[in-house]
Motif scaffolding. Structure first.
Motif, PDB file in Angstrom:
ATOM      1  N   GLY A 271       0.830  -1.193   0.000  1.00 60.26           N
ATOM      2  CA  GLY A 271       0.000   0.000   0.000  1.00 60.26           C
ATOM      3  C   GLY A 271       0.865   1.243   0.000  1.00 60.26           C
ATOM      4  O   GLY A 271       2.096   1.165  -0.061  1.00 60.26           O
ATOM      5  N   PRO A 272       0.267   2.420   0.102  1.00 58.98           N
ATOM      6  CA  PRO A 272       1.057   3.658   0.081  1.00 58.98           C
ATOM      7  C   PRO A 272       2.059   3.753   1.224  1.00 58.98           C
ATOM      8  O   PRO A 272       3.105   4.383   1.080  1.00 58.98           O
ATOM      9  N   ALA A 273       1.763   3.133   2.367  1.00 60.10           N
ATOM     10  CA  ALA A 273       2.719   3.157   3.477  1.00 60.10           C
ATOM     11  C   ALA A 273       3.988   2.373   3.162  1.00 60.10           C
ATOM     12  O   ALA A 273       5.000   2.546   3.842  1.00 60.10           O
ATOM     13  N   GLY A 274       3.936   1.532   2.140  1.00 63.71           N
ATOM     14  CA  GLY A 274       5.103   0.754   1.757  1.00 63.71           C
ATOM     15  C   GLY A 274       6.017   1.453   0.778  1.00 63.71           C
ATOM     16  O   GLY A 274       6.984   0.849   0.304  1.00 63.71           O
ATOM     17  N   PHE A 275       5.729   2.733   0.480  1.00 62.38           N
ATOM     18  CA  PHE A 275       6.522   3.488  -0.486  1.00 62.38           C
ATOM     19  C   PHE A 275       6.989   4.801   0.117  1.00 62.38           C
ATOM     20  O   PHE A 275       6.406   5.312   1.082  1.00 62.38           O
ATOM     21  N   THR A 276       8.006   5.351  -0.476  1.00 63.12           N
ATOM     22  CA  THR A 276       8.427   6.725  -0.213  1.00 63.12           C
ATOM     23  C   THR A 276       8.299   7.512  -1.506  1.00 63.12           C
ATOM     24  O   THR A 276       8.327   6.944  -2.607  1.00 63.12           O
ATOM     25  N   ALA A 277       8.140   8.831  -1.358  1.00 65.86           N
ATOM     26  CA  ALA A 277       8.125   9.768  -2.497  1.00 65.86           C
ATOM     27  C   ALA A 277       6.998   9.509  -3.483  1.00 65.86           C
ATOM     28  O   ALA A 277       7.148   9.737  -4.677  1.00 65.86           O
ATOM     29  N   LEU A 278       5.857   9.041  -2.994  1.00 63.30           N
ATOM     30  CA  LEU A 278       4.661   9.020  -3.841  1.00 63.30           C
ATOM     31  C   LEU A 278       4.110  10.446  -3.944  1.00 63.30           C
ATOM     32  O   LEU A 278       4.273  11.253  -3.031  1.00 63.30           O
TER      33      LEU A 278
ATOM     34  N   GLN B 212       9.795   4.617 -17.662  1.00 60.86           N
ATOM     35  CA  GLN B 212      10.082   4.080 -18.989  1.00 60.86           C
ATOM     36  C   GLN B 212       8.880   3.984 -19.908  1.00 60.86           C
ATOM     37  O   GLN B 212       9.055   3.843 -21.125  1.00 60.86           O
ATOM     38  N   ILE B 213       7.672   4.015 -19.379  1.00 63.67           N
ATOM     39  CA  ILE B 213       6.502   3.891 -20.251  1.00 63.67           C
ATOM     40  C   ILE B 213       5.766   5.219 -20.329  1.00 63.67           C
ATOM     41  O   ILE B 213       5.877   6.064 -19.443  1.00 63.67           O
ATOM     42  N   ASP B 214       5.011   5.381 -21.389  1.00 60.71           N
ATOM     43  CA  ASP B 214       4.266   6.615 -21.617  1.00 60.71           C
ATOM     44  C   ASP B 214       2.892   6.490 -20.965  1.00 60.71           C
ATOM     45  O   ASP B 214       1.868   6.375 -21.635  1.00 60.71           O
ATOM     46  N   ALA B 215       2.881   6.497 -19.652  1.00 64.19           N
ATOM     47  CA  ALA B 215       1.646   6.380 -18.882  1.00 64.19           C
ATOM     48  C   ALA B 215       1.917   6.878 -17.473  1.00 64.19           C
ATOM     49  O   ALA B 215       3.043   6.825 -16.988  1.00 64.19           O
ATOM     50  N   ARG B 216       0.877   7.354 -16.825  1.00 67.40           N
ATOM     51  CA  ARG B 216       0.970   7.714 -15.410  1.00 67.40           C
ATOM     52  C   ARG B 216       0.532   6.504 -14.601  1.00 67.40           C
ATOM     53  O   ARG B 216      -0.554   5.972 -14.807  1.00 67.40           O
ATOM     54  N   LEU B 217       1.379   6.076 -13.672  1.00 60.04           N
ATOM     55  CA  LEU B 217       1.056   4.937 -12.823  1.00 60.04           C
ATOM     56  C   LEU B 217       0.574   5.430 -11.471  1.00 60.04           C
ATOM     57  O   LEU B 217       1.285   6.176 -10.790  1.00 60.04           O
ATOM     58  N   LEU B 218      -0.621   5.011 -11.092  1.00 55.46           N
ATOM     59  CA  LEU B 218      -1.166   5.329  -9.777  1.00 55.46           C
ATOM     60  C   LEU B 218      -1.331   4.041  -8.990  1.00 55.46           C
ATOM     61  O   LEU B 218      -1.589   2.979  -9.564  1.00 55.46           O
ATOM     62  N   LEU B 219      -1.183   4.140  -7.680  1.00 56.79           N
ATOM     63  CA  LEU B 219      -1.123   2.961  -6.820  1.00 56.79           C
ATOM     64  C   LEU B 219      -2.492   2.575  -6.282  1.00 56.79           C
ATOM     65  O   LEU B 219      -3.190   3.391  -5.673  1.00 56.79           O
ATOM     66  N   ILE B 220      -2.867   1.325  -6.488  1.00 57.18           N
ATOM     67  CA  ILE B 220      -4.040   0.778  -5.814  1.00 57.18           C
ATOM     68  C   ILE B 220      -3.692   0.529  -4.354  1.00 57.18           C
ATOM     69  O   ILE B 220      -2.662  -0.077  -4.040  1.00 57.18           O
ATOM     70  N   ASP B 221      -4.560   0.985  -3.449  1.00 60.33           N
ATOM     71  CA  ASP B 221      -4.398   0.700  -2.022  1.00 60.33           C
ATOM     72  C   ASP B 221      -5.416  -0.367  -1.634  1.00 60.33           C
ATOM     73  O   ASP B 221      -6.594  -0.073  -1.421  1.00 60.33           O
ATOM     74  N   PRO B 222      -4.996  -1.636  -1.538  1.00 58.59           N
ATOM     75  CA  PRO B 222      -5.946  -2.701  -1.238  1.00 58.59           C
ATOM     76  C   PRO B 222      -6.326  -2.784   0.229  1.00 58.59           C
ATOM     77  O   PRO B 222      -7.195  -3.572   0.604  1.00 58.59           O
ATOM     78  N   GLY B 223      -5.687  -1.952   1.076  1.00 53.09           N
ATOM     79  CA  GLY B 223      -5.971  -2.028   2.503  1.00 53.09           C
ATOM     80  C   GLY B 223      -7.402  -1.715   2.861  1.00 53.09           C
ATOM     81  O   GLY B 223      -7.903  -2.150   3.895  1.00 53.09           O
ATOM     82  N   GLY B 224      -8.087  -0.948   2.026  1.00 55.31           N
ATOM     83  CA  GLY B 224      -9.490  -0.615   2.272  1.00 55.31           C
ATOM     84  C   GLY B 224     -10.473  -1.524   1.578  1.00 55.31           C
ATOM     85  O   GLY B 224     -11.665  -1.190   1.485  1.00 55.31           O
ATOM     86  N   GLY B 225      -9.997  -2.689   1.109  1.00 59.44           N
ATOM     87  CA  GLY B 225     -10.887  -3.616   0.427  1.00 59.44           C
ATOM     88  C   GLY B 225     -11.448  -3.019  -0.851  1.00 59.44           C
ATOM     89  O   GLY B 225     -10.956  -2.017  -1.380  1.00 59.44           O
ATOM     90  N   ALA B 226     -12.514  -3.636  -1.356  1.00 58.97           N
ATOM     91  CA  ALA B 226     -13.128  -3.149  -2.598  1.00 58.97           C
ATOM     92  C   ALA B 226     -13.720  -1.758  -2.414  1.00 58.97           C
ATOM     93  O   ALA B 226     -13.684  -0.931  -3.336  1.00 58.97           O
ATOM     94  N   ALA B 227     -14.250  -1.467  -1.230  1.00 61.97           N
ATOM     95  CA  ALA B 227     -14.845  -0.151  -0.996  1.00 61.97           C
ATOM     96  C   ALA B 227     -13.788   0.950  -1.098  1.00 61.97           C
ATOM     97  O   ALA B 227     -14.036   2.019  -1.671  1.00 61.97           O
ATOM     98  N   GLY B 228     -12.600   0.697  -0.554  1.00 60.23           N
ATOM     99  CA  GLY B 228     -11.538   1.686  -0.629  1.00 60.23           C
ATOM    100  C   GLY B 228     -11.043   1.882  -2.051  1.00 60.23           C
ATOM    101  O   GLY B 228     -10.789   3.014  -2.485  1.00 60.23           O
ATOM    102  N   ILE B 229     -10.882   0.788  -2.785  1.00 60.28           N
ATOM    103  CA  ILE B 229     -10.441   0.914  -4.176  1.00 60.28           C
ATOM    104  C   ILE B 229     -11.504   1.627  -4.998  1.00 60.28           C
ATOM    105  O   ILE B 229     -11.186   2.413  -5.895  1.00 60.28           O
TER     106      ILE B 229
END
Length: 471
Positions: A163-170, A200-217
């Motif tokens: 999840g986002p807590a597992g990253f830095t500099a998001l 390297q790819i021509d796309a913006r990557l955004l992070l899914i946070d699965p910690g909130g289950g389907a409702a959070g996503i």
């Protein structure tokens, strides 16, 4: 001003969509209200009527030695504006005519967003999603791809997704989303291929946070649909397990796909599943995937060709994705039996292995055992419980057990030893009628250190380890 509208003072220079933002924070996905002045070559600085629009992308012009996309001081910004996001109170054509800009020039700079993409299975599907978008909608702007950070244990030693807590500099986007940029990183001991992929790819990557289950996503997806003015959502899956009914004996990893599907129920835009490379993930067979697409009223959209996937080869020279490598190999013309996964499951590369299919989400939800049950889960633990109850086991349970087996030290080995062991395993595979190995399968067979398998990658016409052909 409508609820949630963020008031920023913006002065525009050098054309209608290049500007300076004063006191800015992260602007991606926010509604902006222009209330300042613009520069005009003839009249100098003068006011422009107030109007508002929604920013789809705020891309910083590099200044000095700063990191692109993360300015430390006011910098030039490129604002991409979505179709239909302009306030009716102030006609855009008249606004820009008032400041000496021709309407034709403005329309060339507007970006019409087609689809928001969701990579149902993680980094490999994110790479595939970006490529399929370019192939199927070549005139669209670069897509936004919402993806899990969920790597195989050979890459990330921690079971389950980050999840986002597992990253830095998001980079925060709106209230519920985070963009992964090249300078993002995982907190040790976690590892992720996504920051490198983002660069390297021509796309913006955004992070899914699965910690909130389907409702959070769902909150994440709904926010992105709103702020991007997306006309539809594509859930991209390579292999076809996303269209499973839920009781297939080969189904091994329904959690990630199921959460992505469940999160997209009740959205205000159409949602489609694009599944490519039927059977290539070693779960449902090719025949099962094609039959499910037919039962669900889907269709074949396209068969990939060599020239379309050639750009993927540079990424696959380092990226550990298995299914996307097989999809690319099939489009490049490879045919035969491939040994994959930790279990050595054989899959066949056929003409259909390069096909892309489309299924509408409502049909899939009605015809799947577990998606509706996942829809209201509010935590990842709740989602795991649903999958255990319906499918017998959770994907993460398997990873937890495997992580214990892999927890011992695996020091780097001399390259000569690795090659000798690889040649020995290749001979065993050849005796079983295998034509190729995936690099993941080779890693599972040789049990090298996390970085050793990259040293074994060979130049080949396809992104696989050849067994029958000489290397």
């Amino acid at each position: 001003m409508s609820a949630g509208l963020v008031d920023h003072r913006v002065a525009l220079f050098e054309g209608p969509l290049i500007g300076w933002v004063h006191g800015f924070g992260e602007l991606d996905g926010l509604l902006l209200r222009v209330v300042d002045r613009v520069m005009d070559h003839e009249h100098g600085s003068r006011p422009v009527a107030e109007f508002q629009f929604r920013a789809l992308q705020v891309a910083c012009e590099p200044r000095g030695n700063g990191v692109p996309g993360v300015p430390a001081a006011p910098a030039g910004l490129l604002l991409d504006v979505g179709e239909g996001a302009v306030s009716d109170a102030f006609p855009l054509e008249q606004q820009w005519r008032d400041v000496g800009q021709g309407w034709e020039e403005v329309t060339r700079r507007l970006v019409v967003v087609g689809a928001l993409l969701i990579a149902a299975g993680g980094g490999g599907d994110a790479l595939a999603a970006s490529a399929l978008h370019q192939i199927l909608r070549p005139t669209d702007p670069a897509p936004t791809v919402l993806t899990y950070a969920w790597e195989r244990l050979r890459v990330d030693p921690l079971p389950g997704p980050r999840g986002p807590a597992g990253f830095t500099a998001l980079v925060p986007v709106g209230r519920f989303n985070w963009q992964i940029i090249p300078s993002s990183d995982t907190t040790p001991p976690g590892r992720s291929t996504l920051p490198r992929l983002a660069g390297q790819i021509d796309a913006r990557l955004l992070l899914i946070d699965p910690g909130g289950g389907a409702a959070g996503i769902r909150r994440q997806v709904a926010e992105l649909v709103e702020i991007s003015a997306a006309a539809r959502v594509w859930i991209v899956d390579v292999g076809g397990d996303a269209v499973a009914h839920g009781d297939e004996p080969g189904l091994r990893s329904p959690l990630a796909d199921g959460l992505a599907l469940a999160a997209c129920t009740a959205l205000p835009v159409p949602v489609e599943i694009l599944t490519a490379g039927p059977g290539l993930d070693g779960e449902l067979s090719e025949a099962e995937v094609v039959a499910r697409v037919e039962v669900l009223g889907g269709e074949r959209l396209h068969r990939l060709h060599r020239d379309e996937v050639q750009p993927l080869c540079d990424h696959l020279a380092w990226h550990p994705t298995e299914a996307t490598a097989l999809l690319t190999a099939a489009a490049l013309g490879a045919r035969g039996r491939v040994e994959i996964r930790d279990s050595g499951t054989p899959v066949e590369l056929t003409d259909r292995s390069a096909d892309i299919y489309r299924v509408d989400l409502p049909a899939l939800v009605a015809g799947t055992r577990y998606v509706a049950s996942l829809a209201e889960t509010g935590t990842l633990d709740q989602a795991e419980d649903v999958i255990r109850r319906i499918c017998g086991t959770s994907d993460i349970d398997y990873e937890r057990a495997k992580a214990l087996r892999l927890s011992g030290p695996r020091p780097p080995r001399p390259i000569e030893e690795l090659r000798r062991d690889a040649d020995a395993y290749t001979a065993e595979a050849r005796a079983k009628g295998i034509d190729y190995l995936t690099f993941r399968r080779l890693a599972e067979a040789l049990n090298p250190s996390p970085d050793d398998i990259a040293r074994l990658r060979v130049h080949s016409t396809v992104p696989l380890w050849p067994v029958r052909d000489s290397r």
